[in-house]
Scaffold this motif. Structure first.
Motif, PDB file in Angstrom:
ATOM      1  N   LEU A   4       0.864  -1.192  -0.055  1.00 35.57           N
ATOM      2  CA  LEU A   4       0.008   0.148   0.041  1.00 35.57           C
ATOM      3  C   LEU A   4       1.032   1.350  -0.143  1.00 35.57           C
ATOM      4  CD1 LEU A   4      -2.831   1.023   0.163  1.00 35.57           C
ATOM      5  CD2 LEU A   4      -2.852   0.726   2.590  1.00 35.57           C
ATOM      6  N   VAL A  23      -5.661   2.229  -7.775  1.00 28.60           N
ATOM      7  CA  VAL A  23      -6.878   2.319  -6.621  1.00 28.60           C
ATOM      8  C   VAL A  23      -6.199   3.230  -5.441  1.00 28.60           C
ATOM      9  CG1 VAL A  23      -8.147   0.953  -5.077  1.00 28.60           C
ATOM     10  CG2 VAL A  23      -7.555  -0.013  -7.182  1.00 28.60           C
ATOM     11  N   LEU A  41      -7.183  -3.479   3.020  1.00 28.31           N
ATOM     12  CA  LEU A  41      -6.453  -2.560   1.815  1.00 28.31           C
ATOM     13  C   LEU A  41      -5.067  -3.208   1.717  1.00 28.31           C
ATOM     14  CD1 LEU A  41      -7.466  -0.976  -0.624  1.00 28.31           C
ATOM     15  CD2 LEU A  41      -6.515   1.122   0.648  1.00 28.31           C
ATOM     16  N   ALA A  45      -3.826  -5.052  -1.798  1.00 28.32           N
ATOM     17  CA  ALA A  45      -2.771  -4.461  -2.575  1.00 28.32           C
ATOM     18  C   ALA A  45      -1.765  -5.524  -2.703  1.00 28.32           C
ATOM     19  CB  ALA A  45      -2.239  -3.371  -1.792  1.00 28.32           C
ATOM     20  N   THR A  53      -1.805   0.297  -5.571  1.00 24.34           N
ATOM     21  CA  THR A  53      -2.889   0.833  -4.643  1.00 24.34           C
ATOM     22  C   THR A  53      -2.412   2.055  -3.785  1.00 24.34           C
ATOM     23  OG1 THR A  53      -3.815  -1.493  -4.659  1.00 24.34           O
ATOM     24  CG2 THR A  53      -4.435   0.007  -2.888  1.00 24.34           C
TER      25      THR A  53
END
Length: 127
Positions: A4, A23, A41, A45, A53
């Motif tokens: 991330l 994203v 998240l 990722a 991401t």
């Protein structure tokens, strides 16, 4: 290393020029829901290394995200080649986000009204 990415690092990411799905989670440090969603998240990722991401804190990254009006947290903005494919709040559930990403990969996203500020974020991504 985290899958991330901080929003500020996207422009210098070597894969951005390849046009991956990007994203961006628009969140806030003070938002408990966002903090709870961040590990999910992170897993998404890591499971999708073909996309980029990023995490955007609407206050810390204000010079990049501008005045995007958010009704709810987390809100997702998804782009390819700087073109917005999706913008809207998301349930902070891993399975929901995974299905959304899979749908966008398969059908390219659903045409929708994209606020000018989100389009500007896409232009920033496109360089």
């Amino acid at each position: 290393m985290s899958a991330l990415l901080p929003l500020k690092t996207l422009l210098s990411h070597p894969r951005l020029a390849d046009g991956p799905l990007v994203v961006i989670a628009l969140c806030a440090e003070w938002c408990g829901t966002c903090r709870e969603f961040q590990p999910a998240l992170e897993r998404i990722a890591a499971a999708h290394p073909d996309m980029l991401t990023a995490w955007a804190d609407i206050e810390d990254d204000a010079e990049i995200v501008g005045d995007i009006d958010l009704d709810s947290f987390p809100t997702l903005a998804i782009f390819r080649h700087g073109e917005p494919l999706h913008f809207g709040p998301s349930l902070p559930l891993e399975a929901v986000l995974t299905r959304l990403i899979e749908r966008i990969v398969l059908d390219g996203g659903t045409p929708q009204h994209i606020p000018a500020e989100v389009a500007a974020l896409g232009r920033w991504l496109a360089g």
